[in-house]
Scaffold this active site. Structure first.
Site: not given
Ligand code: BGC
Length: 746
Positions: A285
């Site tokens: 993530d």
């Molecule tokens: C979120 C993800 C997301 C990623 C990219 C993160 O902060 O937890 O779900 O896909 O950002 O935007």
């Protein structure tokens, strides 16, 4: 060997690799191997590095002055938040200037639609309509792939049982069975017939794992969880995505039992890649590799990169730990070349499958983009999904549907004329494209009633704050009307990532406004707009009719108007329990019995109950009304004893006993009475959604096999133990209409 001969040999070999890797008739595995033979360690590490395109941020951004040069040098394998054929093509051109011309893969959070916004996933899950859910993912894939996107960071398949957690809006609620079915449908929708079709995107199961169990509902918080809970409740939807052949996984931010998911080899290697045989790649993530320093599980970025890559996290989103440390880690012998190669080949395989080596611009067709982002079919699909997501919570005296002969309607509330709010969190703003098209609730109602009735408007109050100055005007128009519709709820950014709330009541003075409107004696229908189950005791006790409308997306206004006036009979049922009070959280239907079960609210004496609060949720899992009524009868089991290799056929007759045609979601729950480890009092194991005309009866059949009776025992083996099972058929997890018992015998 003579230097010249050696040189010639290398050149010939490399030419061979190059031609292999360009040969479209060769199997992808061979093309990947050939390409990897040509790559330096630095180029390989480049493939493991993902950056944010700087014009949009979904996390704390790191700006690199020389991003372009890094991409030109093959140091970046993927970009996120880069959309539109023009922009993706521009970056792709730059990437192709690298020595080996390896294309970028563009990832994007396409969570509930792209230009056309669908209901938030939690709302959409309440339709229990797997075909409609697949179709909305399909439509989002068609639009986003036409706009240069190769890969969506969806579906989010985290089981969520704590409505304080803002990200409940992104998932499918509390139940692993339903959650798995929906997860499967969404992957099928996104990926279409196969990865590589230009109208499909690679899906990504996230957030692996147990993110929804964040302690106290605080986003990013730690998770402490037994293996049994993990395997029984939190992992099944992820497994379902692997069964659907998903192309990628994203790990979660949380640590689980002390180990951050980003570097959790039990999750990533033992379960995902080894036991489940997942062949795609895992992305971290946003920044989660580096954030392990904050967790306190590693000292620095060097250790963070070592821990994550060795655990099986293939791509580093935005932390730069891989880029800055992997070369050294390989030199130091802390990370093996085979570990790097495995990660790189997983990513390259997907790029080959997408067809990017054969045509890096195949998702950059401006004409197709124009056509699909304006496809007239898509709003129709969105409207249908939106209507199917609206849950009728209360309808005293059959106030709804409203008559089309009403003379004057007062439409009141801070969300009536709101436009963008209807999109909810995680909508996509497609740069350069007018993604402003949204049917507001006002517009939807206006269109619906045309000149038939007079429509009056007052805002009444804001979503938040204590300003009551708009009450008088609202009361005034309510007094002139035959019926009042009040649209209240959260702001759309009150749920979503990092939007945990400790107080999940309806904010501000909105319920006070309702009180004043009820005092006029006029019939009031309340629309509640939210990204999570809210607590609204005053409203549920006093308003005669309540529709829970979540955030319905582009077609919100039309869908709401369809339901208000009976052009669509609501059929949705809740996929998360709605607590009566925050003190009940976490609350979910599939709980264990305890040694002193809480029987009911009248008998709290030394039972597992609250002394000051009911044990029941306000609205339970599976609950939702219709404008019609359904009778359940004739539960029949083909046999009352079954051997492990047999099936029991279960049939039940459902009759539409009301005046309207309508759909019912018939739910089948099981309870394993005695197990080697205790079993929940109820577990959803099947359901059917069926349309019945007024007066029509239909017999529904279910089959119970060993699989439905199995669970993970103490040794985490998937077993069905002989013994008795209760079978319950109901209209919700509490509204069990018919019950029987059978036995599994050896
Ligand atoms: C979120 C993800 C997301 C990623 C990219 C993160 O902060 O937890 O779900 O896909 O950002 O935007």
């Amino acid at each position: 060997m003579n230097k010249a001969i050696l040189f010639l040999l290398v050149v010939t070999l490399n030419a061979g690799y190059l031609s292999n890797c360009n040969a479209q008739n060769k199997p992808i595995s061979q093309r990947v191997d050939s390409l990897m033979k040509l790559m330096t360690l630095e180029e390989k590490i480049g493939q493991l590095n993902q950056y944010n395109d700087d014009w949009l941020a979904t996390g704390p951004v790191t700006l690199d002055a020389n991003k372009k040069e890094q991409i030109q040098n093959g140091q970046v394998g993927s970009l996120l938040n880069c959309m539109g054929t023009a922009r993706t093509a521009a970056w792709q051109k730059i990437a192709l200037q690298s020595r080996l011309h390896i294309p970028l893969i563009f990832g994007q959070d396409v969570i509930h639609g792209f230009k056309t916004t669908f209901p938030i996933p939690l709302g959409e899950s309440c339709s229990w309509d797997l075909d409609a859910i697949e179709l909305s993912a399909r439509t989002a894939a068609v639009e986003s792939s036409a706009s240069g996107i190769h890969w969506t960071f969806a579906p989010m398949v985290d089981i969520a049982r704590d409505p304080r957690w803002g990200r409940v809006m992104e998932g499918s609620g509390e139940d692993p069975y339903l959650g798995s079915k929906i997860a499967y449908a969404r992957v099928k929708g996104f990926q279409g017939d196969k990865i590589g079709e230009t109208n499909s995107v690679i899906a990504c199961a996230k957030h692996y794992a147990a993110y929804g169990a964040a302690i106290g509902g605080r986003d990013y918080n730690s998770v402490d969880m037994s293996d049994r809970l993990l395997w029984e409740v939190y992992l099944p939807p992820f497994k379902a995505t692997v069964d659907a052949n998903i192309g990628s996984f994203m790990n979660s931010f949380n640590d689980i039992n002390g180990v951050p998911s980003t570097a959790n080899s039990y999750l990533l290697r033992d379960i995902l890649k080894d036991k489940w045989g997942f062949k795609g790649f895992v992305v971290s993530d946003w920044g989660s590799v580096g954030e392990m320093i904050n967790h306190g599980s590693v000292k620095n970025e060097y250790e963070a990169a070592e821990a994550a890559i060795n655990a099986g996290c293939d791509m580093d989103m935005e932390s730069r730990c891989y880029k800055n440390n992997l070369v050294q880690l390989v030199k130091d012998g802390k990370v093996s070349m085979s570990t790097i190669d495995d990660a790189v080949s997983r990513i390259l395989t997907k790029k080959f499958e997408l067809g990017l080596f054969d045509d890096p611009f195949r998702f950059c067709n401006r004409e197709r983009e124009e056509k699909e982002l304006n496809n007239p079919e898509h709003p129709k699909i969105a409207r249908d999904a939106a209507r199917k997501s609206i849950v009728l919570l209360k309808n005293e005296g059959n106030l709804l549907p409203l008559s089309k002969n009403l003379k004057t309607i007062a439409f009141i509330g801070p969300l009536v004329k709101a436009v963008k709010e209807n999109k909810g969190f995680w909508d996509v703003e497609v740069p350069g494209v007018d993604s402003g098209y949204i049917v507001s609730q006002w517009e939807g109602l206006e269109k619906k009633i045309g000149n038939h009735a007079k429509l009056l408007y007052a805002k009444g109050c804001n979503i938040e704050g204590t300003d009551r100055s708009g009450f008088a005007e609202a009361i005034n128009i309510a007094s002139q009307a035959d019926a009042v519709i009040l649209s209240i709820g959260e702001r759309r950014d009150m749920s979503g990532e990092a939007r945990s709330r400790s107080n999940i009541g309806i904010p501000g003075v909105q319920e006070e406004l309702l009180k004043e409107l009820l005092a006029t004696g006029k019939p009031v229908v309340v629309l509640i707009n939210a990204g999570r189950p809210l607590v609204f005791r005053y409203t549920s006790d006093n308003a005669p009719a309540i529709l829970y409308t979540w955030w319905l997306g582009s077609e919100a206004g039309d869908a709401i108007a369809d339901v208000l006036f009976g052009d669509y009979n609501p059929s949705a049922k809740l996929t998360m329990s709605f607590p009566l009070s925050t003190g009940q959280i976490p609350i979910y239907y599939s709980h264990f019995n305890t040694g002193r079960p809480a029987q009911n609210d009248d008998n709290r004496f030394y039972t597992s109950a609250y002394t000051d609060l009911s044990i029941y949720p306000k609205y339970e899992f599976g609950y939702g009304l219709s404008y019609t009524t359904f009778k359940y009868s004739d539960l029949k089991l083909s046999q009352n004893k079954m051997k492990k290799d047999e099936n029991i056929k279960v049939s039940v007759t459902i009759t539409n006993t009301g005046k309207y045609d309508g759909e019912e979601i018939v739910q089948l729950y099981l309870h394993d009475l005695v197990g080697s480890i205790t079993r929940p009092t109820e577990e959803l194991k099947d359901f059917r959604k069926l349309m019945l005309k007024a007066g029509e009866s239909r017999t529904v059949e279910f089959a119970i096999d060993k699989e439905k009776l199995s669970f993970f025992n103490k040794n985490l083996q998937w077993v069905a133990e002989p013994g008795e099972f209760d079978i319950m058929i109901g209209a919700s997890s509490r509204d069990i209409r018919l019950k029987d018992r059978f036995e599994l015998v050896d």
